[in-house]
Design an enzyme around this catalytic site. Structure first.
Site, PDB file in Angstrom:
ATOM      1  N   ASP A   1       0.851  -1.190   0.000  1.00 20.34           N
ATOM      2  CA  ASP A   1       0.000   0.000   0.000  1.00 20.34           C
ATOM      3  C   ASP A   1       0.887   1.240   0.000  1.00 20.34           C
ATOM      4  OD1 ASP A   1      -2.153   1.576  -0.115  1.00 20.34           O
ATOM      5  OD2 ASP A   1      -3.002   1.001   1.815  1.00 20.34           O
TER       6      ASP A   1
ATOM      7  N   CYS B   1       0.433   4.660   1.887  1.00 19.71           N
ATOM      8  CA  CYS B   1      -0.601   4.605   2.912  1.00 19.71           C
ATOM      9  C   CYS B   1      -0.224   5.736   3.875  1.00 19.71           C
ATOM     10  CB  CYS B   1      -0.536   3.255   3.613  1.00 19.71           C
ATOM     11  SG  CYS B   1      -1.860   3.049   4.787  1.00 19.71           S
TER      12      CYS B   1
ATOM     13  N   HIS C   1      -7.846   0.633   7.793  1.00 23.70           N
ATOM     14  CA  HIS C   1      -8.146   1.968   7.262  1.00 23.70           C
ATOM     15  C   HIS C   1      -9.451   2.499   7.852  1.00 23.70           C
ATOM     16  CE1 HIS C   1      -5.449   1.188   3.532  1.00 23.70           C
ATOM     17  NE2 HIS C   1      -4.782   1.311   4.650  1.00 23.70           N
TER      18      HIS C   1
ATOM     19  N   GLU D   1     -12.353   8.895  10.792  1.00 21.74           N
ATOM     20  CA  GLU D   1     -12.788   9.017  12.188  1.00 21.74           C
ATOM     21  C   GLU D   1     -13.093  10.462  12.555  1.00 21.74           C
ATOM     22  OE1 GLU D   1     -11.309   5.991  15.221  1.00 21.74           O
ATOM     23  OE2 GLU D   1     -10.102   7.730  15.700  1.00 21.74           O
TER      24      GLU D   1
ATOM     25  N   HIS E   1      -7.307   7.554   7.384  1.00 25.31           N
ATOM     26  CA  HIS E   1      -6.183   6.627   7.195  1.00 25.31           C
ATOM     27  C   HIS E   1      -6.478   5.767   5.971  1.00 25.31           C
ATOM     28  CE1 HIS E   1      -3.863   2.806   8.662  1.00 25.31           C
ATOM     29  NE2 HIS E   1      -3.143   3.519   7.824  1.00 25.31           N
TER      30      HIS E   1
ATOM     31  N   HIS F   1       4.161   5.260  13.367  1.00 24.78           N
ATOM     32  CA  HIS F   1       3.006   5.614  12.544  1.00 24.78           C
ATOM     33  C   HIS F   1       1.686   5.271  13.197  1.00 24.78           C
ATOM     34  CE1 HIS F   1       2.398   1.399  11.718  1.00 24.78           C
ATOM     35  NE2 HIS F   1       1.604   1.598  10.696  1.00 24.78           N
TER      36      HIS F   1
ATOM     37  N   ALA G   1      -0.303   2.588  16.612  1.00 28.25           N
ATOM     38  CA  ALA G   1      -0.146   1.895  17.884  1.00 28.25           C
ATOM     39  C   ALA G   1       0.680   0.621  17.686  1.00 28.25           C
ATOM     40  CB  ALA G   1      -1.518   1.550  18.450  1.00 28.25           C
ATOM     41  N   GLY G   2       0.447  -0.084  16.568  1.00 31.38           N
ATOM     42  CA  GLY G   2       1.141  -1.350  16.324  1.00 31.38           C
ATOM     43  C   GLY G   2       0.348  -2.510  16.882  1.00 31.38           C
TER      44      GLY G   2
END
Lengths: 142, 485
Positions: B97, B100, B205, B208, B239, B408, B410-411
């Site tokens: 992506d 992104c 994605h 929000e 996102h 980028h 929280a993971g």
């Protein structure tokens, strides 16, 4: 018999799959079904529309990669999900795949959709034969 | 933590795997993490970041951000800078992506004005921004228009009525990176992506609606510069990336590089790290095609911004300009860029791969638009839909320590199938509604996969880079409405 399982502890954010078949054709069908199982409940998908595709590769793992890349591409191009895969694989100098694949146009109001698949990756990618079974492991980018 | 490798503690929050831990490592690997975050990292992170350290032309360290987790090729959260003369480029260091990224947008609306109309707003945004498997955009472009978009990105959108003039300076690289060449992109990539402009995608994605609370403003002065002026202000976060177009560009070139490796006599420890010299024909072609996808992702987020403005305008029956719907910034977190850094006392041109990592450029850097050049770059870090997100600011320290990079998101700590075993989408939706977060999703199982429990604690991830001075906290944002694929 063709079958697939999802491998839980590999590639946290993506989806790892092990697929199996008694023949190469079964292995390729199981791998394709697993890929679409990530995206949709295949029980909802009718084999209404047929698409054909033909691929050639000197290596069997290259052929499986090309096959999965091609059906992921067709999903976006045709706006379709697929549920049935009739495959023939022949080998001379290279491997040749001829397939008829069946599915229908995506309908968000009717299909139980899951997560889109972006791509097939080469991470931990393998195809091998063991005890009369063809086995592959691959990771899909989500 | 699940690794046999020796991991030395350099200081609180910084860890190093020495070159001696794996044959072929050209530089050490550095991981930025608290004790807890390091402990929670899966073994794939350590394997993958040390594989990256073996790639030709790598400079100083292979870096892993605190949100690092097991990806393919590079770990997610992986950063590496390669000498542009001697080094490589790898699609596995960017991701499928391409570009992104995150976009943050302000409004002048307060939470009291939005809450009563939140459901209508969510419904309208869900209609206007198609999401999920099979979503098609309602902007029809010709192949030649798409080629124009590959070159001019967000600029094309603004010229064609999908944006305002001031949007230009609020997007990384002005929303179009020079050097894109559409002749390096396959017909397949074009046909795959041509109907997807203005769509959100799926997976993690989202679009929000978020809220600024007074206790969550950490730097009032910088927040003001970035358009966050007061408590209870409503903002919007997006996102998404380059959709099928970028995915196909990456797939096409992964195959090209897989074959080119033999030609250049190169080997890698993970086939997904297939690479070619940056200055080779294959490397150069991929870079130009990758920029086409990067520019189309800027365009995608620009069209979504336009739809957001239209939706707010419709629901509040007011012109979007009067609602103050302005972009704060737009950042890429899957990309490779040519940048200049001081390395061993000398300024050097390098190709920085960021895979799940955001630029964190400090004040004064020439790449920054004038409005942010004095304070530093806005860094947008997306959290899980239950826990919130952050706006941070880049620093000079990042330029010295991390090739101007930070985390980028929280993971993830939990696989998608494990998350689904713990949470059901419909129940999660109810729980979130009780917590004041309205969600509308195309897929219930997709929603369950994105539950907050599947992610690391974003505050600890952000705190790591704040304490280290790599990216400083400006505002924490609380979700109140979410749209997912």
């Amino acid at each position: 018999m063709e079958e697939f399982i999802f491998l839980d502890d590999i590639a946290t954010a993506d989806v790892a799959i092990e697929s199996r078949g008694d023949t190469l054709e079964e292995l390729f069908s199981a791998s394709a079904r697993a890929t679409f199982d990530v995206m949709v409940d295949a029980g909802d998908v009718q084999p209404e529309v047929k698409k054909t595709l033909r691929l050639e590769n000197s290596e069997i793992d290259g052929l499986l990669f090309d096959w999965l890349a091609e059906i992921i591409y067709l999903k976006d191009l045709e706006d379709m999900v697929f549920c049935k895969f009739d495959i023939k694989i022949k080998k001379d100098v290279n491997y040749h795949l001829d397939a008829e694949i069946f599915g229908e146009e995506i309908d968000q109001s009717r299909h139980e959709l899951r997560c889109d698949v972006k791509a097939i990756t080469f991470h931990l990618f393998e195809v091998y034969e063991k005890d009369g079974k063809w086995i592959s492991r691959f990771i899909l980018d989500i | 933590m699940n690794s046999d490798m020796k991991i030395n503690k350099i200081s609180d929050w910084v860890w190093e795997i020495p070159k001696t831990e794996k044959e072929g490592m050209l530089v050490p690997a550095r991981i930025f993490a608290s004790d807890t975050l390091l402990e929670s990292m899966d073994k794939g992170v350590f394997e993958q970041i040390t594989n990256v350290a073996c790639l030709p032309g790598i400079q100083k360290y292979a870096l892993c951000m605190p949100d690092g987790h097991w990806g393919y090729g590079f770990p997610i959260g992986g950063v590496a800078a390669f000498d542009t003369e001697e080094g490589i480029i790898s699609p596995g260091g960017i991701g499928f992506d391409i570009n992104c990224g995150m976009r943050l947008i302000t409004t002048d609306l307060k939470v009291d004005e939005v809450r009563p109309r939140l459901q209508s707003l969510i419904n309208e945004l869900y209609r206007a921004v198609p999401a999920g498997v099979g979503a098609k955009g309602d902007i029809k472009v010709s192949v030649s228009q798409l080629k124009d978009i590959m070159k001019r990105g967000a600029e094309w959108c603004i010229e064609n009525g999908y944006g305002w003039p001031q949007d230009r300076e609020r997007i990384e690289e002005g929303g179009h990176i020079p050097g894109a060449d559409s002749s390096k992109v396959s017909e397949k990539a074009i046909s795959r992506g041509i109907n997807q402009l203005g769509t959100l995608g799926s997976g993690n994605h989202y679009l929000e609606i978020q809220l600024v609370t007074i206790e969550n403003i950490f730097d009032e002065k910088i927040a003001k510069v970035m358009g966050i002026r007061e408590k209870d202000q409503i903002v919007i976060m997006v996102h998404c990336g380059s959709r099928g177009f970028g995915h196909q560009v990456a797939t096409d070139y992964l195959r090209v590089f897989d074959k080119a490796m033999k030609k250049y006599g190169m080997t890698v420890r993970d086939r997904e790290l297939a690479c070619a010299p940056f200055k080779s024909p294959e490397g150069s072609d991929y870079y130009k095609a990758m920029l086409c996808a990067a520019n189309s992702a800027f365009a995608n987020r620009q069209i979504i911004t336009h739809r957001i403005r239209e939706s707010f305008s419709k629901v509040f029956n007011t012109d979007a300009r009067k609602l103050g719907i302005e972009i704060v910034y737009d950042v890429a977190h899957n990309i490779a860029r040519v940048e200049r850094y001081k390395i061993d006392g000398r300024e050097k041109e390098v190709l920085v791969h960021r895979k799940g990592s955001t630029r964190s450029f400090g004040p004064g850097r020439r790449e920054l638009p004038e409005i942010y050049r004095d304070v530093g770059q806005p860094v947008i870090v997306g959290g899980s839909m239950q826990t919130g997100s952050y706006l941070l600011v880049g620093t000079q320290k990042a330029m010295e320590e991390t090739f101007g990079s930070t985390m980028h998101g929280a993971g993830r700590t939990m696989s998608r199938s494990a998350a689904k075993k713990k949470v059901r989408g419909d129940q999660l939706m109810k729980t979130m509604a009780k917590d004041g977060i309205l969600v509308k999703a195309v897929s219930m199982s997709g929603l369950a996969e994105e539950a907050g429990i599947a992610y690391k604690d974003i505050s600890e991830v952000v705190e790591t880079m704040d304490v280290l001075g790599i990216s400083k906290k400006v505002v924490k944002l609380k979700p109140i409405g979410n749209i997912k694929g």
